[in-house]
Design an enzyme around this catalytic site. Structure first.
Site, PDB file in Angstrom:
ATOM      1  N   GLU A 115     -22.901   0.216   0.713  1.00  0.00           N
ATOM      2  CA  GLU A 115     -22.621   1.604   0.304  1.00  0.00           C
ATOM      3  C   GLU A 115     -21.203   1.685  -0.235  1.00  0.00           C
ATOM      4  O   GLU A 115     -20.358   0.867   0.107  1.00  0.00           O
ATOM      5  CB  GLU A 115     -22.652   2.549   1.520  1.00  0.00           C
ATOM      6  N   LYS A 117     -17.459   2.796  -0.304  1.00  0.00           N
ATOM      7  CA  LYS A 117     -16.503   3.169   0.734  1.00  0.00           C
ATOM      8  C   LYS A 117     -15.648   4.306   0.180  1.00  0.00           C
ATOM      9  O   LYS A 117     -14.743   4.102  -0.620  1.00  0.00           O
ATOM     10  CB  LYS A 117     -15.628   1.983   1.106  1.00  0.00           C
ATOM     11  N   ASP A 119     -12.990   7.142  -0.098  1.00  0.00           N
ATOM     12  CA  ASP A 119     -11.641   7.221   0.443  1.00  0.00           C
ATOM     13  C   ASP A 119     -11.355   8.637   0.930  1.00  0.00           C
ATOM     14  O   ASP A 119     -10.777   9.455   0.226  1.00  0.00           O
ATOM     15  CB  ASP A 119     -10.632   6.793  -0.634  1.00  0.00           C
ATOM     16  N   TYR A 228     -23.335   9.169   6.398  1.00  0.00           N
ATOM     17  CA  TYR A 228     -23.892   7.816   6.449  1.00  0.00           C
ATOM     18  C   TYR A 228     -24.446   7.406   7.801  1.00  0.00           C
ATOM     19  O   TYR A 228     -25.014   6.339   7.920  1.00  0.00           O
ATOM     20  CB  TYR A 228     -22.894   6.774   5.948  1.00  0.00           C
ATOM     21  N   LYS A 317     -12.779  -4.611   0.553  1.00  0.00           N
ATOM     22  CA  LYS A 317     -11.758  -3.765  -0.072  1.00  0.00           C
ATOM     23  C   LYS A 317     -11.509  -4.214  -1.502  1.00  0.00           C
ATOM     24  O   LYS A 317     -11.301  -5.400  -1.741  1.00  0.00           O
ATOM     25  CB  LYS A 317     -10.456  -3.866   0.725  1.00  0.00           C
ATOM     26  N   CYS A 409      17.852  21.892 -22.829  1.00  0.00           N
ATOM     27  CA  CYS A 409      16.546  21.345 -23.183  1.00  0.00           C
ATOM     28  C   CYS A 409      16.705  20.204 -24.186  1.00  0.00           C
ATOM     29  O   CYS A 409      17.370  20.368 -25.210  1.00  0.00           O
ATOM     30  CB  CYS A 409      15.678  22.447 -23.773  1.00  0.00           C
ATOM     31  N   CYS A 412      15.216  21.584 -27.715  1.00  0.00           N
ATOM     32  CA  CYS A 412      15.767  22.680 -28.512  1.00  0.00           C
ATOM     33  C   CYS A 412      17.216  23.013 -28.165  1.00  0.00           C
ATOM     34  O   CYS A 412      17.827  23.843 -28.820  1.00  0.00           O
ATOM     35  CB  CYS A 412      14.897  23.926 -28.364  1.00  0.00           C
ATOM     36  N   CYS A 427      12.905  25.148 -19.472  1.00  0.00           N
ATOM     37  CA  CYS A 427      13.605  25.567 -20.678  1.00  0.00           C
ATOM     38  C   CYS A 427      13.257  27.040 -20.876  1.00  0.00           C
ATOM     39  O   CYS A 427      12.091  27.423 -20.821  1.00  0.00           O
ATOM     40  CB  CYS A 427      13.111  24.737 -21.870  1.00  0.00           C
ATOM     41  N   CYS A 432      10.768  27.281 -28.048  1.00  0.00           N
ATOM     42  CA  CYS A 432      11.092  25.854 -28.053  1.00  0.00           C
ATOM     43  C   CYS A 432       9.924  25.097 -28.689  1.00  0.00           C
ATOM     44  O   CYS A 432       8.778  25.268 -28.288  1.00  0.00           O
ATOM     45  CB  CYS A 432      11.316  25.386 -26.619  1.00  0.00           C
TER      46      CYS A 432
END
Ligand code: IVH
Length: 679
Positions: A115, A117, A119, A228, A317, A409, A412, A427, A432
């Site tokens: 199956e 795995k 996370d 499961y 893994k 910025c 600009c 900004c 801009c």
């Protein structure tokens, strides 16, 4: 026999229908009705339940988000230990595992089940007589935390399982709570907006959502549950083969990831692992390997357990998608809201088949948290379609240089400011060019205006040549202008023009999202459209009014009013109107009931109801619950130790109800004469 109550049977029927559609939508991912039709059924049930509160049962589909925020979690012991798995880090270790199994089952044939795995974090969910009674996190494997109220908000966990024979039979499901990448990204965007540190990965975000004290927050995160294991009351496998368990779980209405495979030997296992290692990015959520189990429970028992893991299962893994590399520079880019996002420029490194040379650092807080500087050796991770990120600093360079957020910025030259309580520096120049380019790209993106063919290269040209100074200009572009652009032929220009034209048909939620109002994304745009049904109403609404829309708090409301207060945005709206956009849509009905149109404020401790319960009853009857007292408040419901809100109500002459009077109002729609005293 008394004839069955017609209301009761109407309610039963609605609940059955809703459960059926929940299962289609959340478990099988194949809805057969539209969201609107589903909502209409929910509202019908809510209205019936509001009118007949005595018929509300905890397993009703309307009762997923119930209960009030709690003080802390109660510990609960597992029916049998929830142990972890040994890992196989490569093919060789997987073969060694198979050899061990073979050695312990001499002269027997056996098969495996492989199956994905997932996370996430594991959760044990108990049912008694077919009703969900308890959900407990893994904890230390023996004792976990009771998170039942939160688990109830996960739609792929049934509240009730009908196929269960009557009686008090107890059984348990174990599985994994996961958060898909989209929800993970959204969770982090929200954390940024709240000035909170980001979640490092979807698992942490899922764990955070499951372990909050307020179930409303869990519900908002849209967690999913993949099961499961199916255990009996003693915590032992309920069937004699794992493959049979996976089928039975599906039959009982649980979500099982259907990518599992029965494998006759280790070669088949290896093939499955390779296949999914290559395909992992195509899944909407993260997997970090494959779990392999011996199928026969009898053989599982004879293989037994070591102190920490079963001998009949192993986790293969996948190779970590992390690599070491050096930070060559940190530069900022300007987004459409003006936010300056620092990006680490890296010595290019191959990670899982992709060359990575940049990683986002999100904001200054994140740089501070990582304590990363230019020159440092860092660990970089690539996870699915999430942009690569710096996990941590492995080695500080002796000549490391700190990143300093520019004061002006880079695009600009305008001033950069950081608003208190926000993690982003912005900004302030709304014209801009970098912001403009990003906002045009956002506007045309898939899922927003869907203007196919309007990508980065083209947008850069349109802005740089002064053809587009805001998104409304797109609707005045001519064929001649388009064909004058680099690498733009007659055919593509015609096509683009047609796509731009078509986008005028996009519905209100998309227009709202497209405007690029800070904090108003796809979801909030939908809620706003649902609540107001008209862009002009949203543009002229007060902050208080805006907050009547779902999930809109003071911060978003303020952002919206500020946006529409600016003359250039008003001008933009007018030009889009002139371009032929339709600014209205159907309002999705909220629960309609006896209290529709009334606004309540709750204060103090009520004798029997918690504040959340009272709020829920009010909302189910169509009423609104607001946080503060204003002239628009219809009633203040006050309990013991009510404070300033009660004073304010009195000074504004707003009627005050105690709990009993509220209950009366809920039943009859008419308040009884104001009571003496409260609580
Ligand atoms: S079986 C004793 N099956 O991986 C059996 N676990 O490293 C233990 N996990 O704690 C669990 N997907 O949180 C199993 N299909 C799957 C799984 C799975 C993810 C997680 C689970 C477990 C950890 C073990």
């Amino acid at each position: 026999m008394p004839s069955p109550d017609p209301i009761q049977s109407q309610i039963d029927k609605l609940r059955q229908t809703l459960r059926h559609h929940e299962h289609l939508y959340y478990v099988l991912d194949s809805p057969s009705i539209t969201d609107g039709e589903y909502d209409a059924l929910v509202h019908e049930l809510q209205a019936l339940e509001a009118a007949h509160p005595d018929l509300i049962t905890p397993d009703s589909p309307t009762q997923r988000v119930g209960g009030s925020p709690r003080e802390g979690f109660v510990k609960a012991r597992h029916s049998s230990p929830m142990l972890s798995l040994d890992n196989a880090l490569n093919e060789e270790e997987l073969r060694a595992f198979d050899q061990r199994v073979q050695g312990l089952l001499p002269n027997e044939s056996y098969q495996y089940v492989a199956e994905l795995k997932l996370d996430g974090l594991s959760l044990a969910v108990q049912y008694r007589g077919g009703q969900l009674t308890r959900a407990v996190t893994r904890g230390d494997g023996q004792v976990g935390e009771d998170v039942t109220q939160n688990a109830r908000t996960i739609r792929s966990i049934p509240l009730q399982v009908v196929s269960e024979p009557p009686g008090d039979t107890v059984w348990e499901v174990r599985g994994e709570v996961v958060l898909n990448r989209r929800s993970f990204e959204r969770a982090n965007t929200e954390r940024d907006a709240e000035g909170l540190p980001r979640f490092a990965n979807p698992r942490n975000a899922a764990a955070g959502a499951l372990r909050v004290l307020d179930p409303k927050i869990t519900a908002a995160r849209q967690l999913e549950y993949f099961s499961y294991f199916l255990l009996n009351a003693e915590g032992q496998p309920a069937l004699d083969h794992h493959s049979a368990v996976l089928k039975e779980l599906q039959r009982r209405g649980f979500k099982v990831h259907t990518a599992y495979r029965e494998c006759a030997d280790v070669e088949a296992l290896i093939e499955f692992c390779r296949e999914w290692e290559a395909k992992r990015d195509a899944l909407p959520f993260e997997i970090d390997g494959v779990v392999i189990k011996v199928d026969s429970v009898d053989q599982q028992k004879r293989l037994g357990w070591t102190a920490k893991a079963p001998r009949w299962a192993i986790a293969f893994k996948f190779a970590a998608r992390q690599e070491r590399t050096r930070v060559l520079d940190i530069q900022v880019s300007v987004g459409r809201t003006g936010a300056l996002t620092p990006t680490a420029y890296l010595e290019p490194v191959g990670i899982g088949g992709v060359t990575v040379s940049r990683a986002t650092l999100h904001n200054e807080d994140e740089i501070g948290r990582l304590d990363v500087q230019i020159g440092d050796l860092v660990l970089v991770e690539r996870a699915g379609d999430v942009i690569p990120k710096v996990v941590r600093v492995l080695e500080q360079a002796p000549d490391r240089r700190p990143f300093v957020m520019p004061r002006t910025c880079p695009e600009c030259g305008e001033e950069v400011v950081r608003v208190e309580g926000e993690s982003a520096s912005r900004c302030i120049n709304t014209n801009c060019p970098a912001r403009l380019k990003e906002s045009v790209l956002h506007f045309s993106a898939r899922g927003v205006m869907d203007i196919d063919g309007l990508g980065e290269v083209l947008v850069n040209q349109l802005v740089d040549r002064g053809l587009v100074a805001n998104v409304a200009d797109l609707y005045q572009l001519t064929l001649d202008q388009l064909t004058s652009l680099d690498r733009m032929g007659q055919k593509s220009a015609e096509k683009l023009l047609a796509n731009i034209n078509d986008s005028r048909q996009q519905p209100l939620p998309r227009i709202l999202n497209g405007l690029g109002i800070p904090f108003v994304g796809e979801r909030t745009a939908q809620f706003l459209a649902d609540a107001f049904g008209d862009l002009d109403k949203i543009a002229s609404a007060s902050e208080a009014d805006l907050q009547t829309a779902e999930e809109v708090g003071p911060k978003i409301a303020q952002s919206i009013t500020q946006f529409f207060a600016k003359p250039h945005n008003q001008d933009l709206v007018e030009r889009l109107r002139a371009a032929g956009f339709k600014f209205t849509c159907e309002i999705r009905k909220k629960a309609v009931g006896l209290l529709t149109g009334l606004t309540f404020v709750l204060t103090g401790t009520l004798p029997t109801l918690t504040r959340e319960e009272a709020a829920k009853l009010i909302e189910q009857a169509g009423g609104k619950v607001a946080g503060s007292v204003s002239k628009k408040t219809s009633y203040v419901v006050a309990g013991a130790e009510a404070g300033s809100k009660l004073d304010k109500a009195t000074s504004l002459g707003i009627p005050v109800l105690n709990e009993e009077a509220l209950q009366d109002l809920l039943r009859t729609g008419v308040p009884r004469a104001a009571e003496e005293g409260n609580g």
